[in-house]
Scaffold this motif. Structure first.
Motif, PDB file in Angstrom:
ATOM      1  N   THR A  95       0.862  -1.183   0.000  1.00 44.54           N
ATOM      2  CA  THR A  95       0.000   0.000   0.000  1.00 44.54           C
ATOM      3  C   THR A  95       0.894   1.228   0.000  1.00 44.54           C
ATOM      4  O   THR A  95       1.742   1.399   0.897  1.00 44.54           O
ATOM      5  N   VAL A  96       0.751   2.061  -0.984  1.00 48.35           N
ATOM      6  CA  VAL A  96       1.599   3.240  -1.145  1.00 48.35           C
ATOM      7  C   VAL A  96       0.697   4.473  -1.239  1.00 48.35           C
ATOM      8  O   VAL A  96      -0.145   4.563  -2.149  1.00 48.35           O
ATOM      9  N   ARG A  97       0.866   5.398  -0.283  1.00 52.10           N
ATOM     10  CA  ARG A  97       0.081   6.632  -0.257  1.00 52.10           C
ATOM     11  C   ARG A  97      -1.417   6.350  -0.307  1.00 52.10           C
ATOM     12  O   ARG A  97      -2.182   7.000  -1.019  1.00 52.10           O
ATOM     13  N   GLY A  98      -1.823   5.326   0.414  1.00 54.81           N
ATOM     14  CA  GLY A  98      -3.242   5.003   0.522  1.00 54.81           C
ATOM     15  C   GLY A  98      -3.793   4.196  -0.635  1.00 54.81           C
ATOM     16  O   GLY A  98      -4.977   3.858  -0.636  1.00 54.81           O
ATOM     17  N   ALA A  99      -2.943   3.861  -1.617  1.00 53.78           N
ATOM     18  CA  ALA A  99      -3.417   3.106  -2.781  1.00 53.78           C
ATOM     19  C   ALA A  99      -2.869   1.683  -2.736  1.00 53.78           C
ATOM     20  O   ALA A  99      -1.705   1.463  -2.357  1.00 53.78           O
ATOM     21  N   ARG A 100      -3.702   0.759  -3.130  1.00 52.68           N
ATOM     22  CA  ARG A 100      -3.258  -0.632  -3.216  1.00 52.68           C
ATOM     23  C   ARG A 100      -2.433  -0.781  -4.489  1.00 52.68           C
ATOM     24  O   ARG A 100      -2.904  -0.519  -5.597  1.00 52.68           O
ATOM     25  N   VAL A 101      -1.184  -1.231  -4.319  1.00 55.86           N
ATOM     26  CA  VAL A 101      -0.260  -1.339  -5.440  1.00 55.86           C
ATOM     27  C   VAL A 101       0.093  -2.799  -5.658  1.00 55.86           C
ATOM     28  O   VAL A 101       0.464  -3.511  -4.706  1.00 55.86           O
ATOM     29  N   ASP A 102      -0.013  -3.239  -6.901  1.00 58.74           N
ATOM     30  CA  ASP A 102       0.353  -4.618  -7.265  1.00 58.74           C
ATOM     31  C   ASP A 102       1.154  -4.550  -8.564  1.00 58.74           C
ATOM     32  O   ASP A 102       0.638  -4.127  -9.602  1.00 58.74           O
ATOM     33  N   GLY A 103       2.421  -4.944  -8.459  1.00 50.95           N
ATOM     34  CA  GLY A 103       3.300  -4.865  -9.634  1.00 50.95           C
ATOM     35  C   GLY A 103       3.817  -6.230 -10.051  1.00 50.95           C
ATOM     36  O   GLY A 103       4.134  -7.072  -9.199  1.00 50.95           O
ATOM     37  N   GLY A 114      -6.506  -0.744  -9.367  1.00 48.48           N
ATOM     38  CA  GLY A 114      -7.219  -1.126 -10.589  1.00 48.48           C
ATOM     39  C   GLY A 114      -6.853  -0.347 -11.819  1.00 48.48           C
ATOM     40  O   GLY A 114      -7.413  -0.580 -12.899  1.00 48.48           O
ATOM     41  N   GLU A 115      -5.900   0.570 -11.716  1.00 46.07           N
ATOM     42  CA  GLU A 115      -5.477   1.365 -12.862  1.00 46.07           C
ATOM     43  C   GLU A 115      -4.083   0.909 -13.288  1.00 46.07           C
ATOM     44  O   GLU A 115      -3.085   1.190 -12.609  1.00 46.07           O
ATOM     45  N   PRO A 116      -3.966   0.198 -14.419  1.00 45.52           N
ATOM     46  CA  PRO A 116      -2.651  -0.301 -14.845  1.00 45.52           C
ATOM     47  C   PRO A 116      -1.832   0.761 -15.563  1.00 45.52           C
ATOM     48  O   PRO A 116      -2.373   1.645 -16.231  1.00 45.52           O
ATOM     49  N   SER A 117      -0.509   0.653 -15.395  1.00 44.97           N
ATOM     50  CA  SER A 117       0.423   1.537 -16.110  1.00 44.97           C
ATOM     51  C   SER A 117       1.761   0.803 -16.200  1.00 44.97           C
ATOM     52  O   SER A 117       1.987  -0.218 -15.542  1.00 44.97           O
ATOM     53  N   THR A 118       2.655   1.349 -16.999  1.00 39.84           N
ATOM     54  CA  THR A 118       3.974   0.730 -17.146  1.00 39.84           C
ATOM     55  C   THR A 118       4.712   0.768 -15.809  1.00 39.84           C
ATOM     56  O   THR A 118       4.782   1.810 -15.138  1.00 39.84           O
ATOM     57  N   ALA A 119       5.263  -0.368 -15.435  1.00 38.81           N
ATOM     58  CA  ALA A 119       5.928  -0.472 -14.136  1.00 38.81           C
ATOM     59  C   ALA A 119       7.321   0.146 -14.190  1.00 38.81           C
ATOM     60  O   ALA A 119       8.010   0.076 -15.224  1.00 38.81           O
ATOM     61  N   PRO A 120       7.791   0.751 -13.073  1.00 39.78           N
ATOM     62  CA  PRO A 120       9.163   1.250 -13.022  1.00 39.78           C
ATOM     63  C   PRO A 120      10.135   0.071 -13.013  1.00 39.78           C
ATOM     64  O   PRO A 120       9.778  -1.063 -12.702  1.00 39.78           O
TER      65      PRO A 120
END
Length: 233
Positions: free
Chosen positions: A178-186, A204-210
């Motif tokens: 959980t990062v800044r209140g958002a659930r993060v799954d990479g 639930g919002e996908p984007s290119t992973a770092p």
């Protein structure tokens, strides 16, 4: 002196009659012999070849018995505990598969907005049938220590792929926090040669992973450092 004319004429007539009777008898015997039953001439041997057991005179017309083609035997080697990574045939996406003790987990990712986690069993012959959410499916085959060759069906599309055996740090990684209140799954696929393909999902919002450091698994997300771990079933 009387003339012998009538007597001689009578004798001549008798001799002629006897001769005629003898001639007729001879001729009758000959005619009877010639008119008797005749032995029919033998028919010439037929030149046609005898029929074979199948009833066809032409060997080319007979059915030919063929041995069935040998089938490709399944792998006789045990399925290894190993990781595999590769690209789809159209080079649009990456696929990684991790095998452990007859179980498998896989990740399909295009590095932008399309991904799927799949899991299932591995058969003794190296056949994989993995399933994921929304009807996603992976069908693959691993034979005798070679690459995994198969297809991924996702979103109504079919992607053929080849995944070679991966040597660390290549392979499959995942980080959840959980990062800044958002659930993060990479999810990340590190391909042989070091290239990375991954997607980071924030609520639930996908984007290119770092990019991660494959040696340590560290990655920075929105200013927070996370650790991506190797994925196994």
């Amino acid at each position: 002196m009387k003339r012998p004319g009538p007597v001689l004429t009578l004798l001549a007539g008798l001799l002629l009659a006897a001769f005629m009777l003898s001639l007729n008898a001879t001729t009758g015997v000959r005619n009877t012999a010639s008119s008797g039953p005749r032995t029919p001439a033998a028919a010439p041997p037929s030149s046609a070849p005898p029929e074979g057991p199948t009833g066809s005179a032409n060997p080319a017309d007979r059915p030919v018995s063929r041995s069935p083609s040998p089938s490709v035997p399944p792998s006789t080697k045990p399925v290894p505990n190993a990781d595999y990574a590769g690209r789809t045939d159209d080079d649009s996406s990456a696929v990684a598969v991790s095998l452990r003790d007859g179980r498998a987990i896989a990740y399909f990712c295009d590095g932008h907005d399309k991904e799927s986690w799949l899991k299932g069993a591995v058969r003794a012959d190296g056949t994989l049938r993995l399933t994921g959410k929304n009807g996603a499916r992976l069908d693959g085959t691993l034979r005798d220590g070679g690459p995994i060759r198969g297809t991924v069906r996702l979103g109504g599309q079919r992607y053929a792929f080849t995944a070679d055996k991966a040597v660390k740090p290549s392979g499959l990684y995942r980080a959840t926090a959980t990062v800044r209140g958002a659930r993060v799954d990479g999810g990340w696929i590190v391909l042989p040669g070091g290239r990375q393909v991954g997607i980071l999902d924030r609520d639930g919002e996908p984007s290119t992973a770092p990019v991660i450091d494959p040696r340590t698994g560290t990655v920075t997300v929105d200013g927070q450092e996370l650790t991506a771990h190797p994925v196994t079933p």
